[in-house]
Design a protein around this motif. Sequence first.
Motif, PDB file in Angstrom:
ATOM      1  N   LEU A   1       5.456  -5.542  -4.607  1.00  0.00           N
ATOM      2  CA  LEU A   1       4.767  -4.432  -4.560  1.00  0.00           C
ATOM      3  C   LEU A   1       4.090  -4.225  -3.005  1.00  0.00           C
ATOM      4  CD1 LEU A   1       5.050  -4.528  -7.780  1.00  0.00           C
ATOM      5  CD2 LEU A   1       4.828  -1.928  -7.188  1.00  0.00           C
ATOM      6  N   LEU A   2       4.654  -3.573  -2.349  1.00  0.00           N
ATOM      7  CA  LEU A   2       3.872  -3.527  -0.869  1.00  0.00           C
ATOM      8  C   LEU A   2       2.631  -2.466  -1.011  1.00  0.00           C
ATOM      9  CD1 LEU A   2       6.662  -3.343   1.709  1.00  0.00           C
ATOM     10  CD2 LEU A   2       5.372  -5.258   1.111  1.00  0.00           C
ATOM     11  N   THR A   3       2.840  -1.361  -1.902  1.00  0.00           N
ATOM     12  CA  THR A   3       1.920  -0.480  -2.034  1.00  0.00           C
ATOM     13  C   THR A   3       2.020  -0.337  -3.642  1.00  0.00           C
ATOM     14  OG1 THR A   3       2.751   1.747  -1.864  1.00  0.00           O
ATOM     15  CG2 THR A   3       1.692   0.435   0.068  1.00  0.00           C
ATOM     16  N   ASP A   4       1.337   0.491  -4.158  1.00  0.00           N
ATOM     17  CA  ASP A   4       1.587   0.826  -5.660  1.00  0.00           C
ATOM     18  C   ASP A   4       2.843   1.599  -5.848  1.00  0.00           C
ATOM     19  OD1 ASP A   4      -0.526  -0.479  -7.157  1.00  0.00           O
ATOM     20  OD2 ASP A   4      -2.005   1.170  -6.249  1.00  0.00           O
ATOM     21  N   SER A   5       3.219   2.269  -4.764  1.00  0.00           N
ATOM     22  CA  SER A   5       4.338   3.075  -4.688  1.00  0.00           C
ATOM     23  C   SER A   5       5.540   2.702  -3.846  1.00  0.00           C
ATOM     24  CB  SER A   5       3.871   4.555  -4.088  1.00  0.00           C
ATOM     25  OG  SER A   5       2.866   5.233  -4.785  1.00  0.00           O
ATOM     26  N   LEU A   6       5.581   1.685  -3.391  1.00  0.00           N
ATOM     27  CA  LEU A   6       6.721   1.262  -2.363  1.00  0.00           C
ATOM     28  C   LEU A   6       6.837  -0.357  -2.795  1.00  0.00           C
ATOM     29  CD1 LEU A   6       8.387   1.522   0.207  1.00  0.00           C
ATOM     30  CD2 LEU A   6       6.471   0.929   1.580  1.00  0.00           C
TER      31      LEU A   6
ATOM     32  N   TYR B   1      -4.784 -10.282   2.107  1.00  0.00           N
ATOM     33  CA  TYR B   1      -3.945  -9.376   1.759  1.00  0.00           C
ATOM     34  C   TYR B   1      -3.394 -10.241   0.303  1.00  0.00           C
ATOM     35  CZ  TYR B   1      -4.055  -6.966   6.000  1.00  0.00           C
ATOM     36  OH  TYR B   1      -4.382  -6.237   7.175  1.00  0.00           O
ATOM     37  N   ALA B   2      -3.372  -9.246  -0.911  1.00  0.00           N
ATOM     38  CA  ALA B   2      -3.087  -9.731  -1.874  1.00  0.00           C
ATOM     39  C   ALA B   2      -1.661  -8.631  -2.370  1.00  0.00           C
ATOM     40  CB  ALA B   2      -3.831  -9.921  -3.165  1.00  0.00           C
ATOM     41  N   PHE B   3      -0.516  -9.057  -2.882  1.00  0.00           N
ATOM     42  CA  PHE B   3       0.467  -8.187  -3.428  1.00  0.00           C
ATOM     43  C   PHE B   3       0.724  -8.418  -4.845  1.00  0.00           C
ATOM     44  CE2 PHE B   3       0.936  -8.621   1.269  1.00  0.00           C
ATOM     45  CZ  PHE B   3       0.973  -7.208   1.740  1.00  0.00           C
ATOM     46  N   ASN B   4       1.009  -7.469  -5.522  1.00  0.00           N
ATOM     47  CA  ASN B   4       1.581  -7.841  -6.977  1.00  0.00           C
ATOM     48  C   ASN B   4       2.935  -7.972  -6.916  1.00  0.00           C
ATOM     49  OD1 ASN B   4      -0.770  -7.487  -8.212  1.00  0.00           O
ATOM     50  ND2 ASN B   4      -0.700  -5.372  -8.617  1.00  0.00           N
ATOM     51  N   THR B   5       3.489  -8.943  -7.612  1.00  0.00           N
ATOM     52  CA  THR B   5       4.937  -9.477  -7.520  1.00  0.00           C
ATOM     53  C   THR B   5       5.279  -9.351  -9.034  1.00  0.00           C
ATOM     54  OG1 THR B   5       4.466 -11.549  -7.513  1.00  0.00           O
ATOM     55  CG2 THR B   5       4.574 -10.484  -5.527  1.00  0.00           C
TER      56      THR B   5
ATOM     57  N   VAL C   1      11.037   3.092  -3.803  1.00  0.00           N
ATOM     58  CA  VAL C   1       9.891   4.029  -3.903  1.00  0.00           C
ATOM     59  C   VAL C   1       9.570   4.334  -5.207  1.00  0.00           C
ATOM     60  CG1 VAL C   1       8.756   6.140  -2.979  1.00  0.00           C
ATOM     61  CG2 VAL C   1      10.286   4.818  -1.423  1.00  0.00           C
ATOM     62  N   PHE C   2       8.331   4.403  -5.805  1.00  0.00           N
ATOM     63  CA  PHE C   2       8.068   4.986  -7.015  1.00  0.00           C
ATOM     64  C   PHE C   2       7.799   6.074  -7.061  1.00  0.00           C
ATOM     65  CE2 PHE C   2       7.532   0.272  -7.406  1.00  0.00           C
ATOM     66  CZ  PHE C   2       7.684  -0.001  -8.877  1.00  0.00           C
TER      67      PHE C   2
ATOM     68  N   MET D   1      -0.416  -2.125  -3.046  1.00  0.00           N
ATOM     69  CA  MET D   1      -0.892  -3.406  -2.445  1.00  0.00           C
ATOM     70  C   MET D   1      -2.578  -3.283  -2.597  1.00  0.00           C
ATOM     71  SD  MET D   1      -0.827  -4.477   1.636  1.00  0.00           S
ATOM     72  CE  MET D   1      -2.090  -2.617   1.897  1.00  0.00           C
ATOM     73  N   ARG D   2      -3.037  -4.448  -2.793  1.00  0.00           N
ATOM     74  CA  ARG D   2      -4.595  -4.488  -3.043  1.00  0.00           C
ATOM     75  C   ARG D   2      -5.191  -5.528  -1.965  1.00  0.00           C
ATOM     76  NH1 ARG D   2      -6.193  -7.335  -6.556  1.00  0.00           N
ATOM     77  NH2 ARG D   2      -4.107  -8.456  -6.694  1.00  0.00           N
ATOM     78  N   SER D   3      -6.192  -5.459  -1.242  1.00  0.00           N
ATOM     79  CA  SER D   3      -6.634  -5.981  -0.622  1.00  0.00           C
ATOM     80  C   SER D   3      -8.067  -6.600  -0.929  1.00  0.00           C
ATOM     81  CB  SER D   3      -6.731  -5.420   0.867  1.00  0.00           C
ATOM     82  OG  SER D   3      -7.644  -4.476   0.739  1.00  0.00           O
TER      83      SER D   3
ATOM     84  N   TYR E   1      -1.192  -9.531 -15.929  1.00  0.00           N
ATOM     85  CA  TYR E   1      -2.067  -9.494 -14.891  1.00  0.00           C
ATOM     86  C   TYR E   1      -3.624  -9.502 -15.131  1.00  0.00           C
ATOM     87  CZ  TYR E   1       1.743  -7.602 -11.964  1.00  0.00           C
ATOM     88  OH  TYR E   1       2.920  -7.330 -11.285  1.00  0.00           O
TER      89      TYR E   1
ATOM     90  N   LYS F   1       1.318   4.390 -14.537  1.00  0.00           N
ATOM     91  CA  LYS F   1       2.408   3.669 -14.631  1.00  0.00           C
ATOM     92  C   LYS F   1       2.793   3.212 -16.022  1.00  0.00           C
ATOM     93  CE  LYS F   1       3.528   2.214  -9.954  1.00  0.00           C
ATOM     94  NZ  LYS F   1       3.730   0.934  -9.104  1.00  0.00           N
TER      95      LYS F   1
ATOM     96  N   LEU G   1      12.396  11.055   0.975  1.00  0.00           N
ATOM     97  CA  LEU G   1      12.132  11.343  -0.756  1.00  0.00           C
ATOM     98  C   LEU G   1      11.683  12.700  -0.654  1.00  0.00           C
ATOM     99  CD1 LEU G   1      10.844   8.645  -2.903  1.00  0.00           C
ATOM    100  CD2 LEU G   1      12.941  10.269  -3.176  1.00  0.00           C
TER     101      LEU G   1
END
Lengths: 261, 215
Positions: free
Chosen positions: B175-180, B141-145, B213-214, A1-3, A60, A78, A23
Amino acid sequence: MRSKTSTLCCTRFLWLLMPLLALGAGTASADGWWWDDEPQPQVQVAEPFIEWHTGPASAYPVIRVSEKGEWLTLLMRKTQWFKVQDDHGREGWVHIDDLLLTLDGQGKQVALSRPRFDDFSSRNWEAGLMMGQFEGGTVTSLYGGYGMTENLSVELSGSQVLGSASEILMINGNLVHQPFPYWRVSPFFTLGGGQIYIKPKATLSQPGDRTNWTAHAGLGLRVYLADRYFLRAEFKDYKIFTNRETDEEATEWKVGLSVFF
Amino acid sequence: MESWTQRIFLTLSGGSLLALLSLPALAADDNKPLIEPDVRPQHVDEALIDTENFELGAFAGVLNIEDFGSSFVWGGRLGYNLSESFFMEANIGFAEGGETSFETLAGNVQLLSDDDREYTYYNVNFGYRVLPGEAFIGESYAFNTNFYLVAGAGSTDFAGDNRFTWNVGMGYQILLTDSLALNFSAREHMYQIDVLGEDKTAFNTELSTGLSVFF
């Protein structure tokens, strides 16, 4: 997530959620899974500028550029993209092609692994998934292999065949010989053996399950694609040792994708 | 007078405390250069960079089993990202078939035993991410999708047999975070079945949502 503004607390909350996903939080060691124990590698921009994207793909948008001389910390990888952070704490994604032109602390070009064809011929481990036909049924097969020498490797595979009359499970071990390991399209020969388990369909009233030993010979092709991936196609002829008067024969072809390590 | 003695004691103890605290600091200062150089790690050790190409997740949703009604489905997913666009995934899912309308109408008829109603599938798919983008929630907030397409094959264990099963589908990943990541997916599972007399292709639609999860 970016903000766009501070999202620290939200990110923390999500990190707290992660152990719930079971995990192996306990096994996460010092490799930076939960927090960074060791300083992350840093690189210095040597080209006039490099572009930052908002996500790990070229589609992107570019949000920022780093100028020559700036230092970037490499946080995460990644596929072919690296998450970087600058001295102001800003984060973004940079492609490996751009990072390979940056310099390390000694002023040398940064070496990051980017598997190429040369690695294909010197690989040790490989694994793949193949599909095809086994005596009229559809076969799905997983295999793993270890290269003992340039030419010779050992493999272990498990297959499931789903036909109209029966379900077959097979496990096989085999030796693979590649006469020309340095060719992009490299032929191979294989010899091996294993066990076959045949279970007739429930709707057909046939004699019950049976397990037999098998031996097989085959030939195939490995075609290098890109990165660490290659195509693999093979044809095998099986001999099934039954406890009846005659042994059975079966033919199989498969095509699939493999990865080498 | 009392407050005076207190003050003296406080000053004395405070002073000695300060002296104690500053001693190690002074000692440390001796070893340090006046201006600290901007130290950068010499080598780029790739092992220190966390590589996150695998995805492990769980999902739950609804599966419509042709002739056997809709039921709850749940399962697991392992993904491997081949490149920024292509990925492979393996899924395993569990559900339970309901009653056919024939069984419901006829009352006391059982086409399948309870064991045979257990629906288990696995499949291995190729996936392609199309339309990578961003989703915005409010101003902050911005999320990658991304939107993805998958197709592949596997096996379904239902009504007493393992059946070869094709599946195609699509999904939306946030993608809530880069790993989730949060996934929404719709899939169609297709196999040949002759349990109800004629041999036909069953089309089973699955709608599910899951977290991955990544690593």
